[in-house]
Design a protein around this motif. Structure first.
Motif, PDB file in Angstrom:
ATOM      1  N   LEU B 204       0.842  -1.196   0.000  1.00 38.83           N
ATOM      2  CA  LEU B 204       0.000   0.000   0.000  1.00 38.83           C
ATOM      3  C   LEU B 204       0.876   1.243   0.000  1.00 38.83           C
ATOM      4  CD1 LEU B 204      -2.633  -1.104   2.663  1.00 38.83           C
ATOM      5  CD2 LEU B 204      -3.131  -0.500   0.293  1.00 38.83           C
ATOM      6  N   PRO B 205       0.427   2.315  -0.668  1.00 40.28           N
ATOM      7  CA  PRO B 205       1.168   3.585  -0.573  1.00 40.28           C
ATOM      8  C   PRO B 205       1.238   4.021   0.893  1.00 40.28           C
ATOM      9  CG  PRO B 205      -0.556   3.705  -2.253  1.00 40.28           C
ATOM     10  CD  PRO B 205      -0.774   2.443  -1.501  1.00 40.28           C
ATOM     11  N   PRO B 206       2.271   4.765   1.251  1.00 41.14           N
ATOM     12  CA  PRO B 206       2.396   5.195   2.651  1.00 41.14           C
ATOM     13  C   PRO B 206       1.177   5.995   3.104  1.00 41.14           C
ATOM     14  CG  PRO B 206       3.949   6.382   1.222  1.00 41.14           C
ATOM     15  CD  PRO B 206       3.363   5.275   0.408  1.00 41.14           C
ATOM     16  N   ALA B 207       0.746   5.747   4.338  1.00 41.52           N
ATOM     17  CA  ALA B 207      -0.422   6.464   4.881  1.00 41.52           C
ATOM     18  C   ALA B 207       0.048   7.694   5.639  1.00 41.52           C
ATOM     19  CB  ALA B 207      -1.231   5.531   5.781  1.00 41.52           C
ATOM     20  N   ASP B 208       0.913   8.479   4.994  1.00 37.97           N
ATOM     21  CA  ASP B 208       1.525   9.642   5.662  1.00 37.97           C
ATOM     22  C   ASP B 208       0.815  10.936   5.300  1.00 37.97           C
ATOM     23  OD1 ASP B 208       2.160   9.768   3.020  1.00 37.97           O
ATOM     24  OD2 ASP B 208       4.273  10.267   3.334  1.00 37.97           O
ATOM     25  N   TRP B 209      -0.466  10.853   4.931  1.00 43.03           N
ATOM     26  CA  TRP B 209      -1.187  12.047   4.503  1.00 43.03           C
ATOM     27  C   TRP B 209      -2.538  12.064   5.198  1.00 43.03           C
ATOM     28  CZ3 TRP B 209      -5.803  11.303   1.699  1.00 43.03           C
ATOM     29  CH2 TRP B 209      -6.078   9.948   1.388  1.00 43.03           C
ATOM     30  N   ASP B 210      -3.104  13.235   5.302  1.00 46.38           N
ATOM     31  CA  ASP B 210      -4.470  13.370   5.821  1.00 46.38           C
ATOM     32  C   ASP B 210      -5.078  14.609   5.161  1.00 46.38           C
ATOM     33  OD1 ASP B 210      -6.758  12.841   7.190  1.00 46.38           O
ATOM     34  OD2 ASP B 210      -5.868  12.933   9.185  1.00 46.38           O
ATOM     35  N   LEU B 211      -6.387  14.709   5.195  1.00 44.53           N
ATOM     36  CA  LEU B 211      -7.065  15.836   4.548  1.00 44.53           C
ATOM     37  C   LEU B 211      -7.789  16.666   5.590  1.00 44.53           C
ATOM     38  CD1 LEU B 211      -8.667  14.228   1.367  1.00 44.53           C
ATOM     39  CD2 LEU B 211      -7.042  16.121   1.387  1.00 44.53           C
ATOM     40  N   PRO B 212      -7.721  18.002   5.475  1.00 40.98           N
ATOM     41  CA  PRO B 212      -8.489  18.828   6.410  1.00 40.98           C
ATOM     42  C   PRO B 212      -9.981  18.520   6.255  1.00 40.98           C
ATOM     43  CG  PRO B 212      -7.069  20.193   5.001  1.00 40.98           C
ATOM     44  CD  PRO B 212      -6.999  18.796   4.479  1.00 40.98           C
ATOM     45  N   ASP B 213     -10.658  18.728   7.345  1.00 42.94           N
ATOM     46  CA  ASP B 213     -12.105  18.550   7.435  1.00 42.94           C
ATOM     47  C   ASP B 213     -12.843  19.163   6.233  1.00 42.94           C
ATOM     48  OD1 ASP B 213     -14.844  19.033   8.456  1.00 42.94           O
ATOM     49  OD2 ASP B 213     -14.000  18.198  10.288  1.00 42.94           O
ATOM     50  N   ALA B 214     -12.543  20.420   5.944  1.00 41.70           N
ATOM     51  CA  ALA B 214     -13.271  21.131   4.880  1.00 41.70           C
ATOM     52  C   ALA B 214     -12.996  20.499   3.513  1.00 41.70           C
ATOM     53  CB  ALA B 214     -12.889  22.615   4.879  1.00 41.70           C
ATOM     54  N   ALA B 215     -11.770  20.005   3.302  1.00 44.17           N
ATOM     55  CA  ALA B 215     -11.441  19.385   2.020  1.00 44.17           C
ATOM     56  C   ALA B 215     -12.203  18.073   1.856  1.00 44.17           C
ATOM     57  CB  ALA B 215      -9.940  19.146   1.932  1.00 44.17           C
ATOM     58  N   ASP B 217     -15.006  17.423   3.183  1.00 42.10           N
ATOM     59  CA  ASP B 217     -16.390  17.815   2.971  1.00 42.10           C
ATOM     60  C   ASP B 217     -16.641  18.195   1.521  1.00 42.10           C
ATOM     61  OD1 ASP B 217     -18.580  18.061   4.898  1.00 42.10           O
ATOM     62  OD2 ASP B 217     -18.786  20.059   4.013  1.00 42.10           O
ATOM     63  N   ARG B 218     -15.727  18.940   0.937  1.00 40.38           N
ATOM     64  CA  ARG B 218     -15.894  19.350  -0.464  1.00 40.38           C
ATOM     65  C   ARG B 218     -15.872  18.152  -1.403  1.00 40.38           C
ATOM     66  NH1 ARG B 218     -12.825  23.798   1.138  1.00 40.38           N
ATOM     67  NH2 ARG B 218     -10.883  22.800   0.508  1.00 40.38           N
ATOM     68  N   LEU B 219     -14.984  17.189  -1.121  1.00 41.48           N
ATOM     69  CA  LEU B 219     -14.923  15.994  -1.970  1.00 41.48           C
ATOM     70  C   LEU B 219     -16.227  15.203  -1.875  1.00 41.48           C
ATOM     71  CD1 LEU B 219     -11.237  14.954  -1.198  1.00 41.48           C
ATOM     72  CD2 LEU B 219     -12.135  15.514  -3.477  1.00 41.48           C
ATOM     73  N   SER B 220     -16.749  15.052  -0.665  1.00 39.89           N
ATOM     74  CA  SER B 220     -18.009  14.318  -0.495  1.00 39.89           C
ATOM     75  C   SER B 220     -19.151  15.040  -1.193  1.00 39.89           C
ATOM     76  CB  SER B 220     -18.338  14.162   0.998  1.00 39.89           C
ATOM     77  OG  SER B 220     -17.390  13.329   1.627  1.00 39.89           O
ATOM     78  N   GLN B 221     -19.136  16.360  -1.065  1.00 39.88           N
ATOM     79  CA  GLN B 221     -20.177  17.158  -1.718  1.00 39.88           C
ATOM     80  C   GLN B 221     -20.099  16.993  -3.240  1.00 39.88           C
ATOM     81  OE1 GLN B 221     -22.598  19.106  -0.147  1.00 39.88           O
ATOM     82  NE2 GLN B 221     -23.396  19.235  -2.235  1.00 39.88           N
ATOM     83  N   ALA B 222     -18.880  16.996  -3.763  1.00 45.25           N
ATOM     84  CA  ALA B 222     -18.706  16.847  -5.209  1.00 45.25           C
ATOM     85  C   ALA B 222     -19.182  15.466  -5.660  1.00 45.25           C
ATOM     86  CB  ALA B 222     -17.236  17.053  -5.573  1.00 45.25           C
ATOM     87  N   LEU B 223     -18.878  14.450  -4.863  1.00 40.82           N
ATOM     88  CA  LEU B 223     -19.330  13.093  -5.195  1.00 40.82           C
ATOM     89  C   LEU B 223     -20.853  13.041  -5.290  1.00 40.82           C
ATOM     90  CD1 LEU B 223     -18.678  10.031  -5.488  1.00 40.82           C
ATOM     91  CD2 LEU B 223     -18.996   9.855  -3.014  1.00 40.82           C
ATOM     92  N   LEU B 224     -21.516  13.616  -4.282  1.00 42.39           N
ATOM     93  CA  LEU B 224     -22.976  13.582  -4.259  1.00 42.39           C
ATOM     94  C   LEU B 224     -23.550  14.356  -5.449  1.00 42.39           C
ATOM     95  CD1 LEU B 224     -23.630  13.976  -0.433  1.00 42.39           C
ATOM     96  CD2 LEU B 224     -23.972  11.945  -1.838  1.00 42.39           C
ATOM     97  N   GLN B 225     -22.906  15.463  -5.779  1.00 43.46           N
ATOM     98  CA  GLN B 225     -23.382  16.248  -6.920  1.00 43.46           C
ATOM     99  C   GLN B 225     -23.314  15.397  -8.197  1.00 43.46           C
ATOM    100  OE1 GLN B 225     -21.833  20.033  -6.255  1.00 43.46           O
ATOM    101  NE2 GLN B 225     -22.866  21.022  -7.989  1.00 43.46           N
ATOM    102  N   ASP B 226     -22.212  14.650  -8.362  1.00 39.03           N
ATOM    103  CA  ASP B 226     -22.094  13.749  -9.517  1.00 39.03           C
ATOM    104  C   ASP B 226     -23.185  12.684  -9.508  1.00 39.03           C
ATOM    105  OD1 ASP B 226     -19.847  15.064 -10.279  1.00 39.03           O
ATOM    106  OD2 ASP B 226     -18.546  13.308 -10.338  1.00 39.03           O
ATOM    107  N   TRP B 227     -23.635  12.302  -8.338  1.00 39.34           N
ATOM    108  CA  TRP B 227     -24.548  11.162  -8.212  1.00 39.34           C
ATOM    109  C   TRP B 227     -25.990  11.570  -7.913  1.00 39.34           C
ATOM    110  CZ3 TRP B 227     -21.305   7.037  -4.983  1.00 39.34           C
ATOM    111  CH2 TRP B 227     -20.267   6.570  -5.809  1.00 39.34           C
ATOM    112  N   GLY B 228     -26.343  12.796  -8.312  1.00 38.12           N
ATOM    113  CA  GLY B 228     -27.767  13.151  -8.324  1.00 38.12           C
ATOM    114  C   GLY B 228     -28.349  13.682  -7.032  1.00 38.12           C
TER     115      GLY B 228
END
Lengths: 509, 509
Positions: B204-215, B217-228
Motif C-alpha cells: 500500500l502507498p504510505p499512509a503519511d497524509w491526511d485531509l483537512p475537514d473542509a477538504a 467535505d468538499r470531496l463528499s459534496q462533489a461526489l454527491l453532486q455527480d450522483w444526483g
C-alpha cells in the motif's frame, strides 16, 4: 418517569409531564424545520406538526385532565401539614394557573378552534402572496375572517375585559387598555422629539464594510463564550429568522442568520436570542421538578423580550461594550472601518426612524408598536373596516415616525403576526423595552452602572444578578409585579426614556 | 389528509398514514439526537422517544387497527371489478403483509415486550461500560437475559422455523439456515485463499497524509453532486456514526463523520450512505400514495445493504473511479501522496484482514459475519453458555481470519447489536455483498462493464438502471426473489467471489 404515582398531585404531574414531552417534540420538529429540513419536506412536516398539535390540544382539554385537576384541587393531604408553607402556596398557585387555562380551553367551542386553525393556515398563505405582490387586497378577505373568528373567540372566553384585552392575556397576563394608555402615552409624546434630536448626532461611519460568514460566526461564538454558553446544554444553528427555543430541561437552542450587507445583524441577534435563552435556562426547573408545572414557565412575552432586549441593547450596544469589542471587530475585518471605538459604538446605534419594525433600533421601535396596537384595537373593537388598514397604516407611520411607506409590502403587510390572527402580541415588544429599562435601574442600584461592569468585562455579575432576582420567579409574578418587586415602583416609561436621553447625550459627545 | 374516508381500504390508509407520521417524527428526533442535540439533553430525549415508541406500538396492535384491517380484507368493492388486475393484486399483497405483521404483534405477550425494552436499555448501558473497560464479564448477565427473552419471543411467535430463523425474519424475510449454509460455505472456503493471495499484492502507498475537514467535505459534496444529490429533498449532516434515514416522502438524510488519520473514511461513507438513501428515494412512494403501505418499504436489510455496498465498493472503489478522482484528491491535498492513479486505487482497496468488522474491506468483511452468525446460532439454539463467548470469538477469528484479539473490546464487545439483543441481523451485511455482486452482473449484461461506464463518467446510466429495475420493487419481492428476477438465477456466492478474484488480479498488475 415516576412509577406508580401515589397521590392525585403526582398523577397530575405525570400527566403534565407527558404533555410537555409532546410539546418539546413539537419544538424539536420546529427547530429541525427551520434549520436543516429540505424545502420539499414541508407538506409532510406540516402534517407531523398538526398531528402533534391535535394530541396536545386533546390532552389539554380532555376529561382525564379535568378529573386529575379536580382530584388534585380536592386533595387534602395529611403530609401537607408538615409541608413548608412556601411549597403549599406554590402548589395552590400551580393548580390555580392550570384551572385558569383549562377553563379557557373548555369555554371554546371545538368547532371554532378548528375554523381558526384553518383560517390561520389560509391567512398565512394569502399573506405570503399578498406581500410578495405588495397587494393588500389579496390578504384582506382572509384578515376579515380572522378578525371575525378572534372576536368570536373573545366572546366565548367571556372574560370581564374587552375583546382585544381578552386576546392579549395569553401573551401578557392582566394587560389592559388603561395600563397601556398610561405606559404608551409618554412614548408617543417623548420619542418623536428624541428622534429629532438624534438627527443632529454625528453622522454614522460609512457602511462600506462587510464581514465574511465565518468571521461573523467566530465573533458570535466569542460573545457567547463570554456570556456563559455551555455547549453541553446549548446549541447554535442557522435559520432564515433568528429564534430561541427550549427542547428539554437541558436543551436550549438559538439560531441566527448572516445577512449580506448587515454585518452587525447576526452578532446583535446572537446577543438578543441569548437573552431569551438565558431567561429560559434560569427558570425554576433546573432539577426538572418544575418543568411540567406552570410556575416554571416564562411569565409573559414582555418579560421574555425584556431579557433579550437587555442583552442586545443594554449590553451589546453599550459604549463600554463597543470599546472592548472594537479591537475584535478590527481583527475580524482586517482594518478599522469606523475610526476608533467611539465611532464603532456610533455604528452600533443608528438611532434613525425607518419603515421596518424588525430593523428598527431602540429609539424608534416602540412607535412601530404603538401604531400596530392602535390599529388592532380599531379593527377588533371600533369597527374599522379591514379595507381601511393600508391608508390608516400609512397615515399612522407619517404621524408617529414622519415616514410614509411607498407600498403595502413595506407598510401593513410587513409583519407575519396578523396573517395568523395573532392580535394582542405586539405591545409585549414595547413593554420589553420598558421592563428592561426599569430592571436595569434596579440592577444598577445594587451593582453600580452597567457601563462600568461591562467596561471591566464583568458581565458575569450582571448575568448572576438576573439569574438570582429575575429568572427564578417564573410565573410567580406577572410582568408588572416583577418590575414592582425589583424596583419598588410600578412600571412606567420614564426609565426607558431616561436611558434613551442619556444614550443620545453620550452619542452626541 | 383525506377528508371523510369513504371505504374500509381508505380508512385503513388513513390509519397507517398517521402511524407513519409518528414513525417519521421518531426518525426526526433520532436524526436530531445524533447530529445536533447537546449531551445533557439525552435523558429527556430518551423519554420523548419512549413515548413515541409506545404510541406507535399501541397503534400497531390496537383493536381499532385489527378492525380496520379485517374490514379491508372483507371488503368486496363494486369498483374492484373495473380495477386494473395489478392494482387489485397490490392491494391484496399489502393486506397480506399487514396481516402478517399484526399477527406477529398479537402473538407477543405485552409483558414480554416491556421486559425486552427494559433489557435492551440495560444491555446497552452494561455493554458500553464493558467495552470501555474491555471486560466481557460486566456485560454477560445482561446478554444472558437478552438471549433468554429472545428465545421466549421466538417461542411466542411460534413460526415453523428455528429460534434464530424466527428472529431474523424482520431483517431478511424467508431467511433460513439451509440457505445461509449454501451461501456462506463458498465464502468460508473461498475467502481465506483470496486473503492469502492479497498478501502478495504490491504494498500500500504510505499512509503519511491526511485531509483537512473542509477538504473532505468538499470531496463528499462533489461526489454527491455527480450522483444526483438534490438539496431540495436531501440533507447532509455530521454524526458520530454514519447513517441514512428517511423522514418523509421528500426528506432524505445522510450523515458522515471525519476521522483523523482515515482520510478516505468520510468519502467512502458518503458513497455508502448515499446508496442507502437512493434506494429509499427510489421506493415506489414518489406521489405519497405508497408511503403508508408495506409494498412501498425496503424489502430487507440485505437488499438495503446491497445498494450501499454497490455505491461504495463497485463504484467508489473501482479502478475507473480512482482514475477519475485521483486528480481531485491531489488538488484537495496539494500533492500526489500516492504516486499516480493506479496506486491511488490500491490505497482505496487495502484487501487486508483486521480485527474490526466496521473497518473491514470487501475481501475480509464476510468472514466477520460468518463468525457472528455461528455464535448467534450457538447461543440461541445450541445451548452455548454466554460465558464461553469471548473464547469462542477469539478462536473463530483465528480460524477464519488468522488474527486473535488481544482483549474483549477489540473482540466480542466491538459491535452494538447484541447489546440490544439484535440477533439475526448480521447475515444481512454479507448477503448485501452477494446481492450487490449478482445484481452487478445483471446490470453489466445490459449496460456493459461498470468500469467502462464509470470511466466515461456515466454513473447516471447505472443509477437509472437501479432506479428502473431494483428500487421500484419495494416489498413486492424479497431479497432472493429480487436477485432471481433480475439475474435469472438463484442467489449464490460465485458472482461475489468472481468479482473479488477479478479485482485482486487487476490490483496485482
Amino acid at each position: 418517569m415516576t412509577t406508580t404515582p401515589s397521590s392525585p398531585i403526582e398523577q397530575l404531574r405525570e400527566y403534565l409531564h407527558t404533555t410537555r414531552l409532546l410539546g418539546t417534540i413539537h419544538s424539536t420538529l420546529y427547530f429541525d424545520q427551520n434549520t436543516v429540513m429540505p424545502a420539499a419536506a414541508a407538506p409532510w412536516r406540516g402534517e407531523q406538526l398538526a398531528l402533534l398539535a391535535r394530541q396536545i390540544h386533546q390532552r389539554q382539554s380532555s376529561r382525564e385532565f379535568q378529573d386529575l385537576l379536580a382530584a388534585a384541587e380536592a386533595e387534602v393531604r395529611p403530609e401537607a401539614l408538615a409541608e413548608e408553607p412556601a411549597q403549599a402556596a406554590d402548589r395552590r398557585h400551580n393548580l390555580r394557573l392550570l384551572r385558569q387555562e383549562l377553563e379557557r380551553q373548555r369555554r371554546l367551542d371545538p368547532a371554532l378552534v378548528g375554523r381558526l386553525a384553518q383560517a390561520q393556515a389560509q391567512g398565512y398563505a394569502h399573506w405570503q402572496e399578498a406581500r410578495a405582490r405588495s397587494d393588500f387586497a389579496l390578504f384582506a378577505p382572509a384578515l376579515e375572517e380572522l378578525v371575525r373568528l378572534r372576536q368570536e373567540q373573545a366572546r366565548q372566553l367571556a372574560e370581564p375585559r374587552s375583546c382585544w384585552e381578552t386576546l392579549a392575556q395569553v401573551f401578557e397576563p392582566e394587560v389592559s387598555h388603561r395600563r397601556l394608555a398610561e405606559l404608551f402615552a409618554p412614548l408617543v409624546e417623548g420619542l418623536p422629539p428624541l428622534l429629532e434630536r438624534a438627527a443632529g448626532l454625528p453622522p454614522l461611519p460609512p457602511a462600506d464594510w462587510d464581514l465574511p460568514d465565518a468571521a461573523q460566526d467566530r465573533l458570535s461564538q466569542a460573545l457567547l463564550q463570554d456570556w456563559g454558553y455551555d455547549p453541553g446544554r446549548c446549541v447554535r444553528a442557522r435559520s432564515p429568522h433568528p429564534f430561541s427555543c427550549t427542547i428539554g430541561p437541558a436543551d436550549f437552542r438559538i439560531t441566527t442568520r448572516v445577512v449580506p450587507g448587515l454585518p452587525f445583524s447576526s452578532f446583535l441577534a446572537t446577543a438578543h436570542e441569548w437573552g431569551h435563552s438565558l431567561y429560559e435556562q434560569g427558570l425554576p426547573r433546573s432539577d426538572d421538578h418544575y418543568f411540567p408545572w406552570p410556575l416554571g414557565e416564562a411569565t409573559s412575552m414582555g418579560v421574555h423580550e425584556s431579557q433579550s432586549l437587555f442583552f442586545e441593547c443594554r449590553l451589546a450596544r453599550s459604549a463600554a461594550f463597543a470599546e472592548r469589542w472594537h479591537p475584535r471587530f478590527c481583527d475580524a475585518l482586517g482594518r478599522d472601518a469606523w475610526g476608533g471605538p467611539r465611532r464603532f459604538w456610533r455604528a452600533l446605534n443608528p438611532m434613525r426612524a425607518g419603515l421596518n419594525r424588525v430593523e428598527a433600533d431602540e429609539l424608534s421601535y416602540s412607535l412601530h408598536i404603538v401604531l400596530r396596537y392602535e390599529l388592532e384595537r380599531a379593527l377588533l373593537e371600533e369597527g374599522m373596516a379591514v379595507a381601511e388598514l393600508p391608508q390608516r397604516w400609512n397615515d399612522g407611520m407619517e404621524r408617529l415616525l414622519g415616514l410614509r411607506p411607498a407600498n403595502d409590502a413595506e407598510g401593513c403587510l410587513q409583519d407575519v403576526h396578523w396573517s395568523e390572527g395573532l392580535f394582542g402580541y405586539f405591545p409585549s415588544y414595547a413593554l420589553g423595552h420598558l421592563i428592561s429599562a426599569q430592571l436595569s435601574e434596579a440592577l444598577e442600584s445594587e451593582l453600580g452602572p452597567i457601563e462600568a461592569r461591562v467596561a471591566a468585562g464583568d458581565e458575569a455579575a450582571i448575568i448572576a444578578w438576573l439569574g438570582r432576582r429575575v429568572w427564578p420567579l417564573g410565573r410567580r409574578v406577572n410582568g408588572e409585579e416583577l418590575v414592582e418587586r425589583l424596583s419598588g415602583r410600578p412600571l412606567d416609561a420614564m426609565p426607558f426614556l431616561r436611558h434613551l436621553e442619556t444614550k443620545l447625550a453620550a452619542l452626541a459627545c
